[in-house]
Design a protein around this motif. Sequence first.
Motif: not given
Lengths: 165, 165
Positions: A116-123
Motif C-alpha cells: 500500500q502506498s502512502r496515498k492508499g494505492d494497492i499493488r
Amino acid sequence: MRIPKLYVENAEKHEGRKVVIENNGKVIRFLDKDEEYSGNGKVLYQVIYDDFDKYVLMGEVTKDMLIEYEVGGVKQLTYIKKGTRLLEIPAEGYKVYPIVDFGCRILEGHRLAALQSRKGDIRFVNTPVNGIVVFLKEVPAKRENYVFYILPEKEIKFEEELYNN
Amino acid sequence: MRIPKLYVENAEKHEGRKVVIENNGKVIRFLDKDEEYSGNGKVLYQVIYDDFDKYVLMGEVTKDMLIEYEVGGVKQLTYIKKGTRLLEIPAEGYKVYPIVDFGCRILEGHRLAALQSRKGDIRFVNTPVNGIVVFLKEVPAKRENYVFYILPEKEIKFEEELYNN
C-alpha cells in the motif's frame, strides 16, 4: 499459526533437540532430549527459526537443514541440502501485507504480498516461479520490508552456468 | 509439477517401495527395493497417489499415510495419522480453474478455484480455514467438478462433540 522448528548441521549455538539424517535422507531420526547417537549419520541441531537467513549466503543454503512443522496429528518435514539455491523476493512499501507464509506452495503469478502506498494505492508482489515459501523475513527498516525465501521447483541457474552448458 | 508419492499402511495392492514409521513418527525410514524389515514399526506401502480419496471416509483418514514430495535436492514429507479429519471443499461449475494444488498452505479467505459460468461470469471458491491442501480430486461429471481435501490447522469438531464438551 505455529512456528516451525528448524534443525541445522554443525550449528554453533544450539538447544536440546537433535535430528539425525542417515543415508542421504533415507532415514530421518528424531532423538530424545538426552539420547546419544553413535552412528555415522549427519546430526542436525535445533536453532531459532527466525535465524533461517543466517544459513543462506548469496541465495545458497550453506548447511543441511530440516524444517519440522507439526499441526494436530500431522507432521510435515522439509529436508533442504547444503548448496540448494533459493530465490529471495523483497516486498517493500509504506504498508506491506504478506499474503502467503511459511510452507505455502505457490504457482507462477500468485500474489505474495500487497503493497500500500502512502496515498492508499494497492499493488501486488507476485512470484515469477512455481515453488515453496520456506521463510519469511521481516527486515527492520524505515519502510515496511519483507523478504520471501522461495524454493523454486526448477533449479536456479546463474548466467555463466547457462553459457557453459 | 511432479506427482507426490503416497504411502499407506496395510495397502492391499502395492508397488515396490516401502517406508517404515517407528516410535509414533520419531523415525522415518525409507527402505530399498528389496530391503527386508524386521522391527516393530508400521510399514507403509506405496500406492497410486490418485487413489488418495480411497483412504478417506466421511472426512476421516482411515489409514496412516505418508506423502513424499521431492523437488531438486529437497524432500518434503507429510505424515498423516489415521483418524485425522480433513475438510472437503467442492468446486463445481461450467468451467473450473483450480488456483491451488497439492502442498499449498492456505490462509482463511484464500482463493482455491475460479468458477466460470456459461455466461462468462467469474466467481471464486475460498477456503473458510487455515490449512494445507493435501489432495485435489477431479470428479468425472457432466459439469467440471473438483474436490479440495484440506488439512485444517485447527482440528475439526463435529456438532455433537461440541455439545459434550
